[in-house]
Design a protein around this motif. Structure first.
Motif, PDB file in Angstrom:
ATOM      1  N   ILE A   7      89.049  39.559 -18.407  1.00 23.92           N
ATOM      2  CA  ILE A   7      89.541  40.875 -17.999  1.00 23.92           C
ATOM      3  C   ILE A   7      89.502  41.826 -19.194  1.00 23.92           C
ATOM      4  O   ILE A   7      89.971  41.506 -20.283  1.00 23.92           O
ATOM      5  CB  ILE A   7      90.971  40.779 -17.441  1.00 23.92           C
ATOM      6  CG1 ILE A   7      91.029  39.802 -16.272  1.00 23.92           C
ATOM      7  CG2 ILE A   7      91.471  42.156 -17.019  1.00 23.92           C
ATOM      8  CD1 ILE A   7      90.141  40.162 -15.101  1.00 23.92           C
ATOM      9  N   ASP A   8      88.940  43.013 -18.990  1.00 30.14           N
ATOM     10  CA  ASP A   8      88.824  44.027 -20.036  1.00 30.14           C
ATOM     11  C   ASP A   8      89.849  45.127 -19.773  1.00 30.14           C
ATOM     12  O   ASP A   8      89.738  45.872 -18.797  1.00 30.14           O
ATOM     13  CB  ASP A   8      87.403  44.604 -20.035  1.00 30.14           C
ATOM     14  CG  ASP A   8      87.152  45.539 -21.208  1.00 30.14           C
ATOM     15  OD1 ASP A   8      88.129  45.992 -21.846  1.00 30.14           O
ATOM     16  OD2 ASP A   8      85.971  45.833 -21.484  1.00 30.14           O
ATOM     17  N   LEU A   9      90.835  45.215 -20.639  1.00 29.14           N
ATOM     18  CA  LEU A   9      91.882  46.238 -20.521  1.00 29.14           C
ATOM     19  C   LEU A   9      91.726  47.346 -21.548  1.00 29.14           C
ATOM     20  O   LEU A   9      92.587  48.218 -21.661  1.00 29.14           O
ATOM     21  CB  LEU A   9      93.268  45.591 -20.676  1.00 29.14           C
ATOM     22  CG  LEU A   9      93.645  44.487 -19.682  1.00 29.14           C
ATOM     23  CD1 LEU A   9      95.026  43.931 -20.018  1.00 29.14           C
ATOM     24  CD2 LEU A   9      93.621  45.005 -18.255  1.00 29.14           C
ATOM     25  N   SER A  10      90.635  47.342 -22.295  1.00 28.74           N
ATOM     26  CA  SER A  10      90.515  48.214 -23.463  1.00 28.74           C
ATOM     27  C   SER A  10      90.505  49.694 -23.129  1.00 28.74           C
ATOM     28  O   SER A  10      90.860  50.533 -23.965  1.00 28.74           O
ATOM     29  CB  SER A  10      89.257  47.848 -24.257  1.00 28.74           C
ATOM     30  OG  SER A  10      88.085  48.013 -23.472  1.00 28.74           O
ATOM     31  N   SER A  11      90.106  50.066 -21.915  1.00 29.50           N
ATOM     32  CA  SER A  11      90.071  51.485 -21.555  1.00 29.50           C
ATOM     33  C   SER A  11      91.363  51.940 -20.893  1.00 29.50           C
ATOM     34  O   SER A  11      91.505  53.114 -20.544  1.00 29.50           O
ATOM     35  CB  SER A  11      88.890  51.766 -20.609  1.00 29.50           C
ATOM     36  OG  SER A  11      89.110  51.172 -19.335  1.00 29.50           O
ATOM     37  N   CYS A  12      92.298  51.021 -20.719  1.00 31.36           N
ATOM     38  CA  CYS A  12      93.520  51.331 -19.970  1.00 31.36           C
ATOM     39  C   CYS A  12      94.651  51.772 -20.881  1.00 31.36           C
ATOM     40  O   CYS A  12      94.638  51.549 -22.088  1.00 31.36           O
ATOM     41  CB  CYS A  12      93.951  50.104 -19.160  1.00 31.36           C
ATOM     42  SG  CYS A  12      92.767  49.645 -17.874  1.00 31.36           S
TER      43      CYS A  12
END
Length: 218
Positions: free
Chosen positions: A178-183
Protein backbone atom coordinates in the motif's frame (compact mmCIF):
# COMPACT_ATOMS: atom_id res chain seq x y z
CA UNK A 1 4.75 0.29 -8.88
CA UNK A 2 1.91 -0.59 -6.54
CA UNK A 3 -0.60 1.62 -8.33
CA UNK A 4 -0.20 0.07 -11.78
CA UNK A 5 -3.30 -2.07 -11.97
CA UNK A 6 -6.43 -1.84 -14.04
CA UNK A 7 -9.95 -1.36 -12.79
CA UNK A 8 -12.83 -2.87 -14.70
CA UNK A 9 -15.35 -0.10 -15.33
CA UNK A 10 -19.10 -0.56 -14.79
CA UNK A 11 -20.83 -2.04 -17.81
CA UNK A 12 -23.63 0.46 -18.31
CA UNK A 13 -25.96 0.13 -21.33
CA UNK A 14 -26.79 3.17 -23.41
CA UNK A 15 -30.24 4.74 -23.25
CA UNK A 16 -31.17 3.56 -19.78
CA UNK A 17 -34.82 4.02 -18.90
CA UNK A 18 -35.66 6.44 -16.10
CA UNK A 19 -37.20 4.86 -13.04
CA UNK A 20 -37.88 5.49 -9.39
CA UNK A 21 -37.50 3.32 -6.33
CA UNK A 22 -41.14 3.93 -5.42
CA UNK A 23 -42.20 2.66 -8.82
CA UNK A 24 -40.34 -0.58 -8.24
CA UNK A 25 -41.91 -1.00 -4.81
CA UNK A 26 -45.42 -0.46 -6.06
CA UNK A 27 -45.58 -2.73 -9.07
CA UNK A 28 -42.33 -4.75 -9.08
CA UNK A 29 -41.75 -3.44 -12.58
CA UNK A 30 -38.27 -4.92 -12.64
CA UNK A 31 -38.24 -8.03 -10.47
CA UNK A 32 -38.97 -9.00 -6.91
CA UNK A 33 -35.48 -8.34 -5.56
CA UNK A 34 -33.67 -6.91 -8.58
CA UNK A 35 -33.57 -3.38 -9.94
CA UNK A 36 -31.93 -3.55 -13.35
CA UNK A 37 -31.05 -1.47 -16.42
CA UNK A 38 -32.29 1.93 -15.28
CA UNK A 39 -31.32 5.42 -14.16
CA UNK A 40 -32.62 6.77 -10.86
CA UNK A 41 -32.16 10.54 -10.57
CA UNK A 42 -33.00 13.59 -8.50
CA UNK A 43 -34.88 11.90 -5.68
CA UNK A 44 -34.63 10.55 -2.15
CA UNK A 45 -34.91 6.96 -0.94
CA UNK A 46 -36.14 7.19 2.65
CA UNK A 47 -36.54 4.71 5.49
CA UNK A 48 -36.06 1.54 3.45
CA UNK A 49 -34.87 -1.72 5.02
CA UNK A 50 -34.50 -4.56 2.51
CA UNK A 51 -32.06 -7.49 2.64
CA UNK A 52 -30.41 -9.07 -0.40
CA UNK A 53 -31.57 -6.44 -2.85
CA UNK A 54 -29.65 -6.41 -6.14
CA UNK A 55 -28.91 -3.42 -8.34
CA UNK A 56 -27.63 -4.45 -11.77
CA UNK A 57 -26.55 -1.88 -14.39
CA UNK A 58 -28.06 1.06 -12.54
CA UNK A 59 -27.01 4.72 -12.46
CA UNK A 60 -27.88 6.80 -9.40
CA UNK A 61 -27.52 10.53 -9.92
CA UNK A 62 -28.26 13.17 -7.30
CA UNK A 63 -30.03 10.63 -5.08
CA UNK A 64 -30.18 10.93 -1.29
CA UNK A 65 -30.36 7.78 0.82
CA UNK A 66 -31.97 8.56 4.19
CA UNK A 67 -32.22 5.93 6.96
CA UNK A 68 -31.59 3.17 4.43
CA UNK A 69 -30.52 -0.36 5.40
CA UNK A 70 -29.68 -2.61 2.44
CA UNK A 71 -27.83 -5.35 4.30
CA UNK A 72 -26.35 -8.00 1.98
CA UNK A 73 -26.92 -5.69 -0.99
CA UNK A 74 -25.47 -6.74 -4.34
CA UNK A 75 -24.19 -3.90 -6.51
CA UNK A 76 -23.03 -4.94 -9.98
CA UNK A 77 -22.19 -2.41 -12.71
CA UNK A 78 -23.49 0.57 -10.72
CA UNK A 79 -22.57 4.27 -10.71
CA UNK A 80 -23.33 6.69 -7.88
CA UNK A 81 -22.82 10.27 -9.08
CA UNK A 82 -23.38 13.25 -6.77
CA UNK A 83 -25.32 11.11 -4.32
CA UNK A 84 -25.66 11.30 -0.54
CA UNK A 85 -25.11 7.87 1.02
CA UNK A 86 -24.37 9.13 4.52
CA UNK A 87 -25.00 6.53 7.24
CA UNK A 88 -26.40 4.06 4.70
CA UNK A 89 -26.05 0.37 5.61
CA UNK A 90 -24.38 -1.74 2.91
CA UNK A 91 -22.76 -4.15 5.37
CA UNK A 92 -22.10 -7.69 4.13
CA UNK A 93 -22.63 -6.39 0.62
CA UNK A 94 -21.09 -7.50 -2.66
CA UNK A 95 -19.80 -4.54 -4.68
CA UNK A 96 -18.42 -5.28 -8.16
CA UNK A 97 -17.58 -2.83 -10.95
CA UNK A 98 -18.96 0.16 -9.07
CA UNK A 99 -18.04 3.86 -9.16
CA UNK A 100 -18.77 6.39 -6.42
CA UNK A 101 -18.17 9.86 -7.89
CA UNK A 102 -18.41 13.26 -6.17
CA UNK A 103 -20.63 11.73 -3.50
CA UNK A 104 -21.17 12.22 0.21
CA UNK A 105 -20.61 8.99 2.11
CA UNK A 106 -20.21 10.07 5.72
CA UNK A 107 -20.53 7.01 7.95
CA UNK A 108 -21.40 4.67 5.06
CA UNK A 109 -21.24 1.13 6.45
CA UNK A 110 -19.47 -1.39 4.19
CA UNK A 111 -18.31 -3.60 7.04
CA UNK A 112 -17.82 -7.26 6.07
CA UNK A 113 -18.43 -6.34 2.42
CA UNK A 114 -16.55 -7.59 -0.63
CA UNK A 115 -15.36 -4.91 -3.05
CA UNK A 116 -13.92 -5.72 -6.48
CA UNK A 117 -13.07 -3.21 -9.21
CA UNK A 118 -14.39 -0.22 -7.29
CA UNK A 119 -13.46 3.46 -7.63
CA UNK A 120 -14.23 6.22 -5.15
CA UNK A 121 -13.42 9.59 -6.70
CA UNK A 122 -13.61 12.94 -4.89
CA UNK A 123 -15.94 11.57 -2.23
CA UNK A 124 -16.54 12.72 1.33
CA UNK A 125 -16.22 9.43 3.19
CA UNK A 126 -15.28 10.51 6.71
CA UNK A 127 -16.22 7.90 9.34
CA UNK A 128 -17.03 5.33 6.62
CA UNK A 129 -16.55 1.74 7.77
CA UNK A 130 -14.75 -0.94 5.77
CA UNK A 131 -13.93 -3.08 8.79
CA UNK A 132 -13.45 -6.79 8.04
CA UNK A 133 -14.09 -6.06 4.34
CA UNK A 134 -12.19 -7.57 1.42
CA UNK A 135 -10.96 -4.95 -1.05
CA UNK A 136 -9.35 -6.03 -4.31
CA UNK A 137 -8.58 -3.65 -7.17
CA UNK A 138 -10.03 -0.62 -5.42
CA UNK A 139 -8.99 3.01 -5.90
CA UNK A 140 -9.62 5.91 -3.52
CA UNK A 141 -8.92 9.07 -5.54
CA UNK A 142 -8.81 12.45 -3.81
CA UNK A 143 -11.23 11.36 -1.11
CA UNK A 144 -11.67 12.58 2.46
CA UNK A 145 -11.66 9.48 4.67
CA UNK A 146 -10.90 11.04 8.04
CA UNK A 147 -11.59 8.61 10.89
CA UNK A 148 -12.40 5.93 8.33
CA UNK A 149 -12.39 2.39 9.68
CA UNK A 150 -10.31 -0.24 7.86
CA UNK A 151 -9.97 -2.52 10.88
CA UNK A 152 -8.79 -6.03 9.93
CA UNK A 153 -9.36 -5.48 6.22
CA UNK A 154 -7.88 -7.53 3.43
CA UNK A 155 -6.28 -5.10 0.96
CA UNK A 156 -5.11 -6.40 -2.42
CA UNK A 157 -4.21 -3.91 -5.15
CA UNK A 158 -5.69 -0.95 -3.31
CA UNK A 159 -4.65 2.62 -4.15
CA UNK A 160 -4.98 5.69 -1.95
CA UNK A 161 -4.19 8.73 -4.11
CA UNK A 162 -4.16 12.19 -2.50
CA UNK A 163 -6.62 11.23 0.22
CA UNK A 164 -7.07 12.68 3.69
CA UNK A 165 -6.70 9.70 6.02
CA UNK A 166 -6.25 11.56 9.29
CA UNK A 167 -7.12 9.34 12.27
CA UNK A 168 -8.15 6.46 10.01
CA UNK A 169 -7.98 3.05 11.67
CA UNK A 170 -5.90 0.35 9.95
CA UNK A 171 -5.30 -1.76 13.05
CA UNK A 172 -5.03 -5.45 12.25
CA UNK A 173 -4.68 -4.70 8.53
CA UNK A 174 -1.56 -5.51 6.53
CA UNK A 175 -0.29 -2.46 4.62
CA UNK A 176 2.14 -4.46 2.53
CA UNK A 177 2.01 -3.09 -1.02
CA UNK A 178 0.00 0.00 0.00
CA UNK A 179 1.34 3.43 -1.02
CA UNK A 180 0.30 6.22 1.34
CA UNK A 181 2.96 8.71 0.26
CA UNK A 182 0.56 11.09 -1.51
CA UNK A 183 -1.94 11.11 1.35
CA UNK A 184 -2.41 13.52 4.22
CA UNK A 185 -2.64 12.53 7.86
CA UNK A 186 -1.36 13.69 11.21
CA UNK A 187 -2.24 10.50 13.00
CA UNK A 188 -2.98 7.01 11.76
CA UNK A 189 -3.97 3.97 13.78
CA UNK A 190 -1.95 1.02 12.53
CA UNK A 191 -0.45 -2.23 13.82
CA UNK A 192 3.33 -1.85 13.88
CA UNK A 193 3.87 -5.48 12.91
CA UNK A 194 1.79 -4.98 9.75
CA UNK A 195 3.62 -1.93 8.40
CA UNK A 196 6.27 -3.86 6.43
CA UNK A 197 6.06 -3.16 2.72
CA UNK A 198 4.06 0.07 3.09
CA UNK A 199 5.31 3.04 1.03
CA UNK A 200 5.33 6.39 2.81
CA UNK A 201 6.89 9.82 2.39
CA UNK A 202 9.90 10.92 4.41
CA UNK A 203 7.71 13.01 6.69
CA UNK A 204 5.32 10.11 7.22
CA UNK A 205 8.24 7.79 7.96
CA UNK A 206 9.19 9.99 10.91
CA UNK A 207 5.67 9.74 12.30
CA UNK A 208 5.70 5.96 11.89
CA UNK A 209 9.10 5.67 13.54
CA UNK A 210 7.64 7.30 16.63
CA UNK A 211 4.87 4.73 16.52
CA UNK A 212 7.55 2.06 16.62
CA UNK A 213 8.99 3.64 19.77
CA UNK A 214 12.03 5.25 18.19
CA UNK A 215 13.35 8.59 19.45
CA UNK A 216 14.05 11.05 16.62
CA UNK A 217 17.08 13.25 17.29
CA UNK A 218 16.70 16.66 15.65
Amino acid sequence: MTNLFKIQQPKIPQNLISASFEEWKEDRYFNKCIIKDCAIKDCAIIGEEIERLKFDQVVFENVSFVDVNFRFVELVDVVFNKCDLSNTEFCNGSVHRVEFKHSKMLGLNLADATLRNVVLEECQANFASFSYAELKQVKFLQCAIQSGDFYECQLDKVQFNQCNLDEANFEGTSLNGIDLSSCEFHELKVSAEKLAGCTVSEEQAIAFSRLLGLNIKE
